[in-house]
Design a protein around this motif. Structure first.
Motif, PDB file in Angstrom:
ATOM      1  N   ILE A  10       0.730  -1.084   0.039  1.00 10.01           N
ATOM      2  CA  ILE A  10       0.177  -0.101   0.019  1.00 10.01           C
ATOM      3  C   ILE A  10       0.829   1.317  -0.030  1.00 10.01           C
ATOM      4  N   ALA A  11       1.795   1.403   0.817  1.00 13.25           N
ATOM      5  CA  ALA A  11       2.609   2.484   0.792  1.00 13.25           C
ATOM      6  C   ALA A  11       3.336   2.617  -0.387  1.00 13.25           C
ATOM      7  N   ALA A  12       3.892   1.627  -1.143  1.00 12.24           N
ATOM      8  CA  ALA A  12       4.751   1.490  -2.246  1.00 12.24           C
ATOM      9  C   ALA A  12       3.668   2.138  -3.278  1.00 12.24           C
ATOM     10  N   LEU A  13       2.454   1.589  -3.310  1.00  6.65           N
ATOM     11  CA  LEU A  13       1.609   2.238  -4.536  1.00  6.65           C
ATOM     12  C   LEU A  13       1.173   3.412  -4.255  1.00  6.65           C
ATOM     13  N   ILE A  14       0.932   4.137  -2.992  1.00 11.30           N
ATOM     14  CA  ILE A  14       0.458   5.441  -2.720  1.00 11.30           C
ATOM     15  C   ILE A  14       1.463   6.254  -2.996  1.00 11.30           C
ATOM     16  N   SER A  15       2.702   5.986  -2.601  1.00 10.21           N
ATOM     17  CA  SER A  15       3.947   6.996  -3.046  1.00 10.21           C
ATOM     18  C   SER A  15       4.273   6.845  -4.252  1.00 10.21           C
ATOM     19  N   LEU A  16       4.087   5.837  -5.031  1.00  4.81           N
ATOM     20  CA  LEU A  16       4.627   5.998  -6.726  1.00  4.81           C
ATOM     21  C   LEU A  16       3.289   6.628  -7.439  1.00  4.81           C
ATOM     22  N   VAL A  17       2.147   6.570  -7.015  1.00  5.07           N
ATOM     23  CA  VAL A  17       1.181   7.101  -7.699  1.00  5.07           C
ATOM     24  C   VAL A  17       1.094   8.784  -7.333  1.00  5.07           C
ATOM     25  N   LEU A  18       1.350   9.079  -6.172  1.00  3.84           N
ATOM     26  CA  LEU A  18       1.513  10.740  -5.736  1.00  3.84           C
ATOM     27  C   LEU A  18       2.646  11.249  -6.535  1.00  3.84           C
TER      28      LEU A  18
END
Length: 159
Positions: A10-18
């Motif tokens: 979740i942290a990886a996906l959110i940070s990549l998208v942002l």
């Protein structure tokens, strides 16, 4: 397939998208070198590119950085999939580092340079991006994790 270390992903996906959303916004709305004064003399958005690592280190001949980001990203994903169950701080820390490494790595593979735009002028700090922020916050999370649940010397001696 059930994933372990869910907060990592979740942290990886959110940070990549942002990271991707902010860089896309900057590229679409600014010209290279253009600045938006948010707090004049203190905080600006300034669109620059960086062919090197943090603070433009290795900007001459830094093509190997794309491969480093790929190796780090693949290593972190393998570690999360096949390694131990991490505590929450480790999951978020490693996830943020993965998101940042992927964000900057994708830039390097696509265009050979990273989009930077966060410009703190009050302290004359080099311009950076959200991927850099996520990597640094991830490191802080891992430092916090390293101080969590450490047995004291008395606990170690009685086992």
């Amino acid at each position: 397939m059930k994933f372990k270390n869910n907060f990592f992903w979740i942290a990886a996906l959110i940070s990549l998208v942002l990271d991707w959303l902010t860089k896309t916004w900057v590229v679409q709305n600014f010209k290279i070198g253009e600045t938006l004064n948010l707090l004049p003399g203190v905080f600006h958005f300034t669109y620059v590119t960086n062919t090197g690592a943090a603070f433009s280190l290795f900007s001459q001949g830094g093509g190997w950085l794309r491969w480093l980001s790929l190796v780090v990203s693949l290593g972190l994903m393998a570690f999360a999939l096949f390694g131990p169950k991490f505590n929450i701080w480790e999951q978020i820390g490693y996830g943020l580092i993965l998101g940042g490494a992927l964000g900057n790595g994708i830039d390097r593979f696509i265009s050979g340079k990273v989009v930077d735009f966060i410009d703190f002028r009050l302290i004359q700090f080099p311009v950076f991006n959200l991927a850099d922020v996520f990597i640094n916050v991830g490191i802080i999370c891992l430092l916090i994790a390293s101080f969590q649940n450490k047995p004291t010397s008395n606990q170690r001696n009685h086992k």
